[in-house]
Scaffold this active site. Sequence first.
Site, PDB file in Angstrom:
ATOM      1  N   GLY A 132      76.854 101.362  91.073  1.00 30.77           N
ATOM      2  CA  GLY A 132      76.944 101.574  89.622  1.00 30.77           C
ATOM      3  C   GLY A 132      75.617 102.103  89.110  1.00 30.77           C
ATOM      4  O   GLY A 132      75.503 103.252  88.689  1.00 30.77           O
ATOM      5  N   SER A 133      74.572 101.282  89.216  1.00 31.80           N
ATOM      6  CA  SER A 133      73.253 101.704  88.729  1.00 31.80           C
ATOM      7  C   SER A 133      72.720 102.882  89.540  1.00 31.80           C
ATOM      8  O   SER A 133      72.141 103.813  88.976  1.00 31.80           O
ATOM      9  CB  SER A 133      72.249 100.546  88.835  1.00 31.80           C
ATOM     10  OG  SER A 133      72.767  99.388  88.253  1.00 31.80           O
ATOM     11  N   PHE A 157      85.968 100.032  87.243  1.00 29.92           N
ATOM     12  CA  PHE A 157      85.499  99.629  85.894  1.00 29.92           C
ATOM     13  C   PHE A 157      85.663 100.785  84.897  1.00 29.92           C
ATOM     14  O   PHE A 157      84.837 100.921  83.976  1.00 29.92           O
ATOM     15  CB  PHE A 157      84.016  99.228  85.895  1.00 29.92           C
ATOM     16  CG  PHE A 157      83.606  98.165  86.868  1.00 29.92           C
ATOM     17  CD1 PHE A 157      84.511  97.216  87.318  1.00 29.92           C
ATOM     18  CD2 PHE A 157      82.294  98.079  87.323  1.00 29.92           C
ATOM     19  CE1 PHE A 157      84.118  96.221  88.221  1.00 29.92           C
ATOM     20  CE2 PHE A 157      81.887  97.091  88.204  1.00 29.92           C
ATOM     21  CZ  PHE A 157      82.794  96.169  88.658  1.00 29.92           C
ATOM     22  N   ILE A 158      86.667 101.612  85.041  1.00 33.90           N
ATOM     23  CA  ILE A 158      86.764 102.794  84.182  1.00 33.90           C
ATOM     24  C   ILE A 158      87.503 102.452  82.879  1.00 33.90           C
ATOM     25  O   ILE A 158      88.699 102.129  82.894  1.00 33.90           O
ATOM     26  CB  ILE A 158      87.446 103.965  84.929  1.00 33.90           C
ATOM     27  CG1 ILE A 158      86.714 104.253  86.246  1.00 33.90           C
ATOM     28  CG2 ILE A 158      87.504 105.205  84.039  1.00 33.90           C
ATOM     29  CD1 ILE A 158      85.210 104.502  86.123  1.00 33.90           C
ATOM     30  N   GLU A 243      75.094 107.722  75.006  1.00 38.41           N
ATOM     31  CA  GLU A 243      75.900 106.536  75.308  1.00 38.41           C
ATOM     32  C   GLU A 243      75.096 105.266  74.990  1.00 38.41           C
ATOM     33  O   GLU A 243      75.618 104.305  74.420  1.00 38.41           O
ATOM     34  CB  GLU A 243      76.292 106.566  76.789  1.00 38.41           C
ATOM     35  CG  GLU A 243      77.058 105.332  77.224  1.00 38.41           C
ATOM     36  CD  GLU A 243      77.496 105.372  78.691  1.00 38.41           C
ATOM     37  OE1 GLU A 243      77.361 106.430  79.345  1.00 38.41           O
ATOM     38  OE2 GLU A 243      77.974 104.338  79.169  1.00 38.41           O
ATOM     39  N   ARG A 244      73.823 105.279  75.340  1.00 33.47           N
ATOM     40  CA  ARG A 244      72.998 104.072  75.135  1.00 33.47           C
ATOM     41  C   ARG A 244      72.711 103.850  73.656  1.00 33.47           C
ATOM     42  O   ARG A 244      72.720 102.714  73.178  1.00 33.47           O
ATOM     43  CB  ARG A 244      71.709 104.203  75.959  1.00 33.47           C
ATOM     44  CG  ARG A 244      72.047 104.030  77.412  1.00 33.47           C
ATOM     45  CD  ARG A 244      70.975 104.371  78.382  1.00 33.47           C
ATOM     46  NE  ARG A 244      71.556 104.226  79.722  1.00 33.47           N
ATOM     47  CZ  ARG A 244      71.054 104.755  80.826  1.00 33.47           C
ATOM     48  NH1 ARG A 244      69.954 105.458  80.784  1.00 33.47           N
ATOM     49  NH2 ARG A 244      71.654 104.570  81.984  1.00 33.47           N
ATOM     50  N   GLY A 340      79.660  74.683  66.444  1.00 32.94           N
ATOM     51  CA  GLY A 340      80.151  73.529  67.199  1.00 32.94           C
ATOM     52  C   GLY A 340      81.388  73.904  67.990  1.00 32.94           C
ATOM     53  O   GLY A 340      81.529  75.047  68.442  1.00 32.94           O
ATOM     54  N   GLY A 364      76.951 100.731  81.023  1.00 29.32           N
ATOM     55  CA  GLY A 364      76.224 101.868  80.447  1.00 29.32           C
ATOM     56  C   GLY A 364      74.737 101.829  80.782  1.00 29.32           C
ATOM     57  O   GLY A 364      73.920 102.431  80.076  1.00 29.32           O
TER      58      GLY A 364
HETATM   59  C1  LIG Z   1      83.791  96.448  80.768  1.00 30.08           C
HETATM   60  C2  LIG Z   1      83.118  97.555  81.532  1.00 30.08           C
HETATM   61  C3  LIG Z   1      83.422  98.866  81.222  1.00 30.08           C
HETATM   62  C4  LIG Z   1      82.847  99.895  81.973  1.00 30.08           C
HETATM   63  N1  LIG Z   1      83.217 101.203  81.707  1.00 30.08           N
HETATM   64  C5  LIG Z   1      82.797 102.168  82.554  1.00 30.08           C
HETATM   65  C6  LIG Z   1      83.294 103.498  82.430  1.00 30.08           C
HETATM   66  O1  LIG Z   1      84.088 103.833  81.522  1.00 30.08           O
HETATM   67  N2  LIG Z   1      82.902 104.427  83.337  1.00 30.08           N
HETATM   68  C7  LIG Z   1      82.038 104.140  84.353  1.00 30.08           C
HETATM   69  O2  LIG Z   1      81.727 105.019  85.139  1.00 30.08           O
HETATM   70  N3  LIG Z   1      81.534 102.892  84.489  1.00 30.08           N
HETATM   71  C8  LIG Z   1      81.894 101.898  83.630  1.00 30.08           C
HETATM   72  N4  LIG Z   1      81.407 100.628  83.774  1.00 30.08           N
HETATM   73  C9  LIG Z   1      80.454 100.352  84.847  1.00 30.08           C
HETATM   74  C10 LIG Z   1      79.046 100.026  84.390  1.00 30.08           C
HETATM   75  O3  LIG Z   1      78.402 101.144  83.855  1.00 30.08           O
HETATM   76  C11 LIG Z   1      78.331  99.415  85.609  1.00 30.08           C
HETATM   77  O4  LIG Z   1      78.893  98.115  85.785  1.00 30.08           O
HETATM   78  C12 LIG Z   1      76.842  99.348  85.437  1.00 30.08           C
HETATM   79  O5  LIG Z   1      76.273 100.622  85.466  1.00 30.08           O
HETATM   80  C13 LIG Z   1      76.189  98.481  86.536  1.00 30.08           C
HETATM   81  O6  LIG Z   1      76.609  98.886  87.811  1.00 30.08           O
HETATM   82  P1  LIG Z   1      77.194  97.812  88.837  1.00 30.08           P
HETATM   83  O7  LIG Z   1      78.240  97.013  88.145  1.00 30.08           O
HETATM   84  O8  LIG Z   1      77.591  98.517  90.082  1.00 30.08           O
HETATM   85  O9  LIG Z   1      75.998  96.847  89.151  1.00 30.08           O
HETATM   86  P2  LIG Z   1      74.829  97.121  90.227  1.00 30.08           P
HETATM   87  O10 LIG Z   1      74.320  98.485  90.062  1.00 30.08           O
HETATM   88  O11 LIG Z   1      75.307  96.687  91.572  1.00 30.08           O
HETATM   89  O12 LIG Z   1      73.746  96.085  89.711  1.00 30.08           O
HETATM   90  C14 LIG Z   1      73.666  94.718  90.167  1.00 30.08           C
HETATM   91  C15 LIG Z   1      72.382  94.120  89.620  1.00 30.08           C
HETATM   92  O13 LIG Z   1      71.277  94.865  90.110  1.00 30.08           O
HETATM   93  C16 LIG Z   1      70.415  95.170  89.051  1.00 30.08           C
HETATM   94  N5  LIG Z   1      69.655  96.393  89.269  1.00 30.08           N
HETATM   95  C17 LIG Z   1      70.138  97.648  89.370  1.00 30.08           C
HETATM   96  N6  LIG Z   1      69.127  98.538  89.486  1.00 30.08           N
HETATM   97  C18 LIG Z   1      67.990  97.807  89.417  1.00 30.08           C
HETATM   98  C19 LIG Z   1      66.604  98.147  89.459  1.00 30.08           C
HETATM   99  N7  LIG Z   1      66.221  99.404  89.574  1.00 30.08           N
HETATM  100  N8  LIG Z   1      65.702  97.156  89.365  1.00 30.08           N
HETATM  101  C20 LIG Z   1      66.089  95.865  89.268  1.00 30.08           C
HETATM  102  N9  LIG Z   1      67.379  95.485  89.213  1.00 30.08           N
HETATM  103  C21 LIG Z   1      68.323  96.450  89.295  1.00 30.08           C
HETATM  104  C22 LIG Z   1      71.348  95.334  87.880  1.00 30.08           C
HETATM  105  O14 LIG Z   1      70.651  95.244  86.678  1.00 30.08           O
HETATM  106  C23 LIG Z   1      72.297  94.194  88.091  1.00 30.08           C
HETATM  107  O15 LIG Z   1      71.716  93.022  87.586  1.00 30.08           O
HETATM  108  C24 LIG Z   1      81.929  99.589  83.014  1.00 30.08           C
HETATM  109  C25 LIG Z   1      81.609  98.259  83.297  1.00 30.08           C
HETATM  110  C26 LIG Z   1      82.195  97.240  82.582  1.00 30.08           C
HETATM  111  C27 LIG Z   1      81.847  95.822  82.954  1.00 30.08           C
END
Ligand SMILES: Cc1cc2nc3c(=O)[nH]c(=O)nc-3n(C[C@H](O)[C@H](O)[C@H](O)COP(=O)(O)OP(=O)(O)OC[C@H]3O[C@@H](n4cnc5c(N)ncnc54)[C@H](O)[C@@H]3O)c2cc1C
Length: 387
Positions: A132-133, A157-158, A243-244, A340, A364
Amino acid sequence: MKQRLLFSSDHELFRDMVKRFIDKEIVPFHAQWEHDGIVPRDLWLKAGEAGLLGCSIPEEYGGSGADELYNFVFVEELARAGITGPGFAVHNEMVMPYILSFGTEEQKLHWLPKMVRGEVIGALGLTEPHVGSDLRNIRTSAVRDGDEYVISGQKTFISNGQLCDVVVLATKTDPNAKEGGISLFIVESSRTGFVKGRRLEKIGLKAQDTSELFFEEMRVPVSNLLGPEHGGFKLLMKNLAQERLTQAVRSAVVVETVIDYTIAYATERKMFGQTLADFQNTQFKLAEMKTEAVVARVFVDHCLKLFMARELSGIEAAMAKMTLSNLHCRVVDECLQLFGGWGYMWEYPIARAYADARVVRIAGGSIEVMKQIIGRSLFPIDKSTQN
Ligand SMILES: Cc1cc2nc3c(=O)[nH]c(=O)nc-3n(C[C@H](O)[C@H](O)[C@H](O)COP(=O)(O)OP(=O)(O)OC[C@H]3O[C@@H](n4cnc5c(N)ncnc54)[C@H](O)[C@@H]3O)c2cc1C
């Protein structure tokens, strides 16, 4: 706080219309949609008819050519009413801007008018089960075959995953590239090989459809490429600031709203021969939260101004998202405490706000990724980690 100077009287007239639309077409049904896990398709048509989709899309592509503040008014009023089901922000603030900014004339003419009318619903496909990240390491592949690409992979998660008709999809077109090798495509959900998977159960945002998508050797013509081949990562970075900012704008309103209804509750709730509001603890807590809300509002409006002047940097957007997401989660938690046990009951808006809040520190771009962006700008020499 004094009246905000950012919006004109025309924006405020539009705001009144938006509020009426939300009160009539969304509020009475939202609880049912939370049970259903999805909003009905015809809501999109109604929003389109009311002129709430893609307000800033130029007239030649079916929009009204208004400024982007109109879109933000819609974001703000949904947040004020506690509405989290319809994925309008994804459609308005993410998918349409990609097509408008990077699409060919043909792509814009084909997609944008239908999206403005709500006939076509958009989704953004970046995240995958294992990534994701770290978007550079997505695995969904697009392999050129004559005049087509063959796309295989999976997204998760789309938002709008079940409802979507079109997805702006991130793929790998050059698996050997050090700097991503990512390409974006505009993909129709009607294509053979496009499979909608599970709608995922979530802690909050219960009415929002969040789903898995699968691509099984799905063929798309070369003309579906959005922007340059292998150039997708740069495009993603350009649009993520919007987005942010959108998320920060939402959070600022949620913070203000929950403080207001906590003040109202504390004023009414009686105990020990006085009201909850009479305790110094209640006043101190709310005094702190109110002050932070006002400070945050000033910064968010400043970022909106920069955005409107095309001067908002990714760093400022990250600062806004980080600050507002943290504040959002902390304020709903502290306000819920003041309710409460009633604060734990789903029938109370504060309970919903609490459940809906948690995602803002993750989706995001997580808080940690925002810190990384800001931190890197302080030490520009360190290019060891990028996002
Ligand atoms: C309700 C919901 C709606 C969403 N909608 C969309 C959507 O429409 N389209 C889409 O593409 N995605 C969507 N997402 C995905 C969302 O953008 C990702 O969940 C997000 O980017 C984090 O990626 P991940 O879940 O894979 O977590 P990971 O990337 O696996 O992160 C796990 C942990 O590692 C930490 N981490 C990551 N990088 C670093 C770093 N450099 N340093 C320290 N810590 C770090 C993170 O902060 C987190 O705590 C959605 C998610 C949710 C929950």
